[in-house]
Design a protein around this motif. Structure first.
Motif, PDB file in Angstrom:
ATOM      1  N   ILE A  43      -3.679  -0.278  -3.964  1.00  0.00           N
ATOM      2  CA  ILE A  43      -4.684  -0.312  -2.915  1.00  0.00           C
ATOM      3  C   ILE A  43      -5.141  -1.745  -2.714  1.00  0.00           C
ATOM      4  CG2 ILE A  43      -6.864   0.632  -2.160  1.00  0.00           C
ATOM      5  CD1 ILE A  43      -6.430   2.805  -4.251  1.00  0.00           C
ATOM      6  N   VAL A  64     -15.729   4.222  16.594  1.00  0.00           N
ATOM      7  CA  VAL A  64     -15.803   5.682  16.504  1.00  0.00           C
ATOM      8  C   VAL A  64     -14.399   6.271  16.485  1.00  0.00           C
ATOM      9  CG1 VAL A  64     -16.487   7.763  17.728  1.00  0.00           C
ATOM     10  CG2 VAL A  64     -18.043   5.854  17.598  1.00  0.00           C
ATOM     11  N   GLY A  85     -12.598   5.673  13.159  1.00  0.00           N
ATOM     12  CA  GLY A  85     -13.078   6.553  12.102  1.00  0.00           C
ATOM     13  C   GLY A  85     -12.563   7.972  12.284  1.00  0.00           C
ATOM     14  N   LEU A  86     -12.677   8.468  13.523  1.00  0.00           N
ATOM     15  CA  LEU A  86     -12.226   9.831  13.809  1.00  0.00           C
ATOM     16  C   LEU A  86     -10.729   9.979  13.545  1.00  0.00           C
ATOM     17  CD1 LEU A  86     -13.990  11.048  17.033  1.00  0.00           C
ATOM     18  CD2 LEU A  86     -13.943  12.158  14.815  1.00  0.00           C
ATOM     19  N   LEU A  90       2.158   5.658   6.083  1.00  0.00           N
ATOM     20  CA  LEU A  90       2.493   4.826   4.933  1.00  0.00           C
ATOM     21  C   LEU A  90       3.968   4.986   4.633  1.00  0.00           C
ATOM     22  CD1 LEU A  90      -0.481   5.707   2.614  1.00  0.00           C
ATOM     23  CD2 LEU A  90      -0.004   3.492   3.551  1.00  0.00           C
ATOM     24  N   ASN A 129       0.811  -1.203   0.000  1.00  0.00           N
ATOM     25  CA  ASN A 129       0.000   0.000   0.000  1.00  0.00           C
ATOM     26  C   ASN A 129       0.848   1.259   0.000  1.00  0.00           C
ATOM     27  OD1 ASN A 129      -2.470   1.126  -0.087  1.00  0.00           O
ATOM     28  ND2 ASN A 129      -3.047   0.650   1.998  1.00  0.00           N
ATOM     29  N   LEU A 164     -10.813  -3.205   6.645  1.00  0.00           N
ATOM     30  CA  LEU A 164     -10.808  -1.769   6.919  1.00  0.00           C
ATOM     31  C   LEU A 164      -9.856  -1.446   8.062  1.00  0.00           C
ATOM     32  CD1 LEU A 164     -14.571  -0.872   6.566  1.00  0.00           C
ATOM     33  CD2 LEU A 164     -12.769  -0.726   4.890  1.00  0.00           C
ATOM     34  N   ILE A 217      -6.334  -1.228   6.774  1.00  0.00           N
ATOM     35  CA  ILE A 217      -6.093   0.003   6.028  1.00  0.00           C
ATOM     36  C   ILE A 217      -5.923   1.163   6.992  1.00  0.00           C
ATOM     37  CG2 ILE A 217      -7.173   1.648   4.483  1.00  0.00           C
ATOM     38  CD1 ILE A 217      -6.420  -0.502   2.822  1.00  0.00           C
ATOM     39  N   ILE A 218      -6.757   1.184   8.030  1.00  0.00           N
ATOM     40  CA  ILE A 218      -6.647   2.269   9.003  1.00  0.00           C
ATOM     41  C   ILE A 218      -5.300   2.193   9.712  1.00  0.00           C
ATOM     42  CG2 ILE A 218      -7.626   3.185  11.135  1.00  0.00           C
ATOM     43  CD1 ILE A 218     -10.335   2.375  10.148  1.00  0.00           C
ATOM     44  N   LEU A 223      -8.777   8.256  11.610  1.00  0.00           N
ATOM     45  CA  LEU A 223      -8.456   8.207  10.185  1.00  0.00           C
ATOM     46  C   LEU A 223      -8.767   9.533   9.527  1.00  0.00           C
ATOM     47  CD1 LEU A 223      -7.429   6.443   7.982  1.00  0.00           C
ATOM     48  CD2 LEU A 223      -9.721   5.646   7.562  1.00  0.00           C
ATOM     49  N   VAL A 224      -9.951  10.070   9.809  1.00  0.00           N
ATOM     50  CA  VAL A 224     -10.336  11.328   9.179  1.00  0.00           C
ATOM     51  C   VAL A 224      -9.376  12.449   9.602  1.00  0.00           C
ATOM     52  CG1 VAL A 224     -12.130  13.056   9.002  1.00  0.00           C
ATOM     53  CG2 VAL A 224     -12.738  10.666   8.947  1.00  0.00           C
ATOM     54  N   LEU A 232      -5.831  12.072   8.076  1.00  0.00           N
ATOM     55  CA  LEU A 232      -5.779  12.379   6.656  1.00  0.00           C
ATOM     56  C   LEU A 232      -5.966  13.854   6.395  1.00  0.00           C
ATOM     57  CD1 LEU A 232      -7.581   9.347   5.199  1.00  0.00           C
ATOM     58  CD2 LEU A 232      -5.302  10.095   4.668  1.00  0.00           C
ATOM     59  N   MET A 233      -6.730  14.515   7.246  1.00  0.00           N
ATOM     60  CA  MET A 233      -6.942  15.931   7.011  1.00  0.00           C
ATOM     61  C   MET A 233      -5.744  16.759   7.450  1.00  0.00           C
ATOM     62  SD  MET A 233     -10.885  16.538   8.000  1.00  0.00           S
ATOM     63  CE  MET A 233     -10.760  18.309   8.017  1.00  0.00           C
ATOM     64  N   PHE A 234      -5.130  16.388   8.569  1.00  0.00           N
ATOM     65  CA  PHE A 234      -4.115  17.265   9.134  1.00  0.00           C
ATOM     66  C   PHE A 234      -2.687  16.756   9.012  1.00  0.00           C
ATOM     67  CE2 PHE A 234      -7.059  20.264  10.442  1.00  0.00           C
ATOM     68  CZ  PHE A 234      -8.150  19.645  10.977  1.00  0.00           C
ATOM     69  N   THR A 278      -2.480   3.461   7.436  1.00  0.00           N
ATOM     70  CA  THR A 278      -2.579   4.888   7.139  1.00  0.00           C
ATOM     71  C   THR A 278      -2.310   5.729   8.363  1.00  0.00           C
ATOM     72  OG1 THR A 278      -4.304   4.284   5.610  1.00  0.00           O
ATOM     73  CG2 THR A 278      -3.958   6.606   5.984  1.00  0.00           C
TER      74      THR A 278
END
Lengths: 394, 301
Positions: free
Chosen positions: A82, A341, A344-345, A290, A76, A279, A282-283, A347-348, A351-353, A286
């Protein structure tokens, strides 16, 4: 590389061969050299010094997740493909271990190697399909791998126990040494302690293998193919060979992780190797980072500890309902869902910051903490000396 | 013969559901340029919100459905502005695609957790909004729900077709999907197209979710988003950028799956009908990677 450095050597008039030797060593700085030895020692000493089964089983879980995650990181992160179907390879490794280590009761090295070989074979079979496709097609294909794997294993109920799973106590002996009941210095150690040592030694081996791979020409080929396949092909790289090898390594490590999964639980069920596990992996890669060596381990540590810690300390965390998921009027996250939860949080947010992952954050933090302690680097010292020499006017 | 027709009709109904979900994926792909898994959470959240509005608050079913579509579209838009645009600005195109996919995976997990936290993990019942009568024509029995599925899906497809072919927004969407920069130069703004795309996608997904939640013997449960993923082979079969393609792909797979459920010998094992779409997808991908109905493609993705 040699031509560039020899040209530069002529230009600068200095002998750079010592620098080259230093740059290409496996462990470049004293930190990594002694750190590696320290970690191996820790992996062996830690289980011998504690018998707390919560910590040990957490450590073992983090261990085999790390092995599979290191494999996934190769595909990955370094190769840029992917692959959400890692549970498929874990399942293959797990059921190979059941067949060889439990049903046939062969010793530890045999089923471990068998799991790795079967995983590699599966990877080699899957690789041509996955490589012909890009983007959306690749994602959906790897998702399909999970479902097809589940279908195959559920219906192979002699080996896998079908829907309800089967108990699978594994043979843990290497010749006279039996990891299930380790005898060392007059004391007998538990199953967990022996398995912890074993798993983390294998984690170290896998990390070393990937580290060496990425330093080798093969590894550079893979990264070149990821960054621009067209340019790499123009230069003369054959994508088929490099990528199929990468898939084989990744799936072999996934299979070894699956084998240790069975070793820890001594029970296996096809249900476990589902979309959720894909999933999760992958989390892990990431969030951990990576294309870094420690990323998969850090990611596994964070992701695996959260559900166990949440279960243990449920009362202390706000918004958490320790009881089951019955709606009783209060808004609270059931303990079982809390980890989802958080995943998910995390990961988001990552990836954003900070898309480079937690290892990068940790590295920045470590550098910041140790700023006052560090000696100035050699180049800085030379620059200072040159400046002082220039200022010195007799 | 009668059994065959009955199975085929239920297959058509299932196929329309797959078509709706894959339409949701395709519209988003065309509008944002990135493949993401949010329609899975749209299916889940839309069904639960409809339940809450219809059974909890007591609104009329159709009103609840319409409001749920709007709310879910709003969530999608929020994700688009807060997250997608931020990632698009910072990353290169290929890295952005992977990052967006991963973010939607995280959001998928989050939405499932939110659903379980708010409504519990038990199966909830939406109260049979489609009526319970079963019509009989000769020897064939068709439930009222299946008729509603087919009718409502055809209505949705007609609306989509009208919008995409004949309105400015739809033409803009197609232009953006086909060549982003040329469309931009022509004055088509992605910012104006985005809300409509998310609304359409949310509409298709929520309707499909409500249907999935009201199937006979089933109900509203937190694993609906996984059910939505079984529509992915339909997406691939139809070629991921073609709207009529995913309808055709969905119908084909729905009929095949229903026939497998009805006629497959037990030697094939359990779960064969659910895994058959994936096997067909892999075979098609080997033979014709761009899907059965794809337009001319210069890249495979």
């Amino acid at each position: 590389m040699t031509t560039v450095t020899s040209a530069r050597a002529t230009l600068a008039g200095r002998d750079r061969s010592a620098d080259i030797r230093r740059e290409t060593r496996v462990f470049r700085t004293p930190w990594t050299r002694y750190g590696a030895i320290l970690l191996v020692a820790l992996a062996v000493v830690l289980p011998l010094s504690t018998a707390d089964s919560f910590l040990l089983s957490l450590g073992i879980t983090v261990g085999y997740f790390s092995i599979a995650a290191v494999g996934l990181n190769v595909v990955n992160g370094y190769a840029g493909q992917i692959m959400m179907g890692q549970p498929f390879f874990l399942a293959i490794g797990a059921f190979t271990a059941v067949a060889v280590g439990s049903v046939a009761d062969l010793p530890l090295p045999v089923w471990l190697v068998a799991a790795a070989v079967m995983g590699a074979l599966a990877g080699v079979l899957v690789a041509p399909f996955a490589l012909r496709l890009k983007g959306v097609y690749q994602i959906v294909l790897s998702l399909g791998l999970i479902f097809i794997g589940q279908y195959i294993f559920v219906n192979w109920s002699d080996l896998t126990g079908g829907v309800s799973g089967r108990r699978a106590p594994l043979n843990m002996s290497i010749g006279p040494l039996d990891f299930a009941a380790l005898q060392f210095g007059g004391m007998t150690y538990s199953y967990q302690q022996g398995l912890f040592m074993l798993v983390w030694v294998v984690v170290g081996l896998c990390m070393l293998l990937v580290h060496l791979l990425m330093r080798s020409p093969g590894g550079r080929n893979i990264v070149a193919l990821r960054d621009s396949e067209l340019a790499a092909r123009v230069v003369g790289l054959n994508p088929a060979r490099s990528m199929v090898g990468v898939f084989a390594i990744s799936s072999a490590m996934g299979a070894v992780g699956g084998a240790f999964y069975v070793a820890q639980l001594r029970f296996v069920s096809v249900e476990q190797f589902n979309l959720g596990m894909g999933l999760t992996f992958i989390i892990i890669v990431t969030v951990g980072g990576l294309s870094t060596s420690w990323g998969p381990v850090v990611g596994s540590l964070v992701i695996c500890s959260i559900p166990l810690l949440a279960g243990r300390y449920a009362e202390m965390i706000p918004f958490l309902k320790p009881s089951a998921s019955v709606p009783d009027g209060t808004f609270g996250i059931p303990v079982g869902q809390f980890s989802v939860v958080v995943y998910g949080l995390l990961l988001v947010l990552i990836l954003m910051f900070e898309p480079r992952g937690l290892t990068h954050l940790l590295k920045v933090f470590a550098l910041w903490i140790t700023t006052p302690l560090r000696r100035p680097s050699k180049r800085q010292r030379e620059r200072e000396q040159a400046r002082e020499a220039a200022e010195w006017t007799p | 013969m009668d059994t065959f027709v009955q199975i085929a009709i239920s297959g058509v109904a299932l196929g329309f559901l797959y078509a709706l979900v894959s339409l949701s994926f395709v519209v988003l792909l065309k509008a944002t340029g990135h493949f993401n898994l949010l329609p899975g959470s749209f299916v889940l959240l839309g069904a639960y919100i409809t339940y809450e509005l219809h059974r909890g608050v007591g609104l009329n079913f159709w009103l609840a459905l319409a409001l749920a579509i709007l709310i879910v579209a709003g969530i999608g838009l929020a994700v688009h502005y807060l997250i997608f645009q931020r990632i698009d600005r910072r990353a290169t195109v290929s890295a952005a695609g992977l990052a967006i996919l991963l973010v939607t995976i995280g959001l998928l997990s989050l939405s499932q957790a939110v659903a379980v936290s708010t409504w519990g993990a038990d199966v909830l019942l939406l109260g049979d909004p489609w009526g319970l009568t079963t019509y009989r024509f000769g020897g064939i029995a068709i439930s009222q729900r299946d008729i509603w599925v087919i009718v409502l899906s055809l209505v949705v497809l007609a609306i989509f077709w009208l919008v995409i072919q004949h309105t400015r927004i739809g033409v803009g969407m197609r232009a953006l999907a086909s060549d982003h920069q040329a469309a931009y130069v022509q004055g088509i703004s992605p910012r104006r197209v985005a809300p409509y795309a998310w609304l359409m996608s949310a509409g298709a997904a929520v309707i499909a979710g409500v249907f999935m939640a009201t199937e006979a013997g089933g109900g509203l449960r937190p694993t609906l988003d996984v059910v939505a993923f079984t529509a992915l082979p339909a997406l691939i079969l139809g070629g991921i950028r073609s709207l009529p393609g995913c309808v055709a792909g969905g119908l084909v797979l729905g009929i095949v799956q229903a026939l497998a459920l009805g006629y497959a010998p037990s030697g094939f094992g359990q779960g064969f009908s659910t895994v058959l779409p994936w096997i067909i997808m892999i075979v098609v991908l080997l033979v014709r990677p761009s899907g059965l109905f794809a337009a001319r493609e210069f890249r495979r993705a």
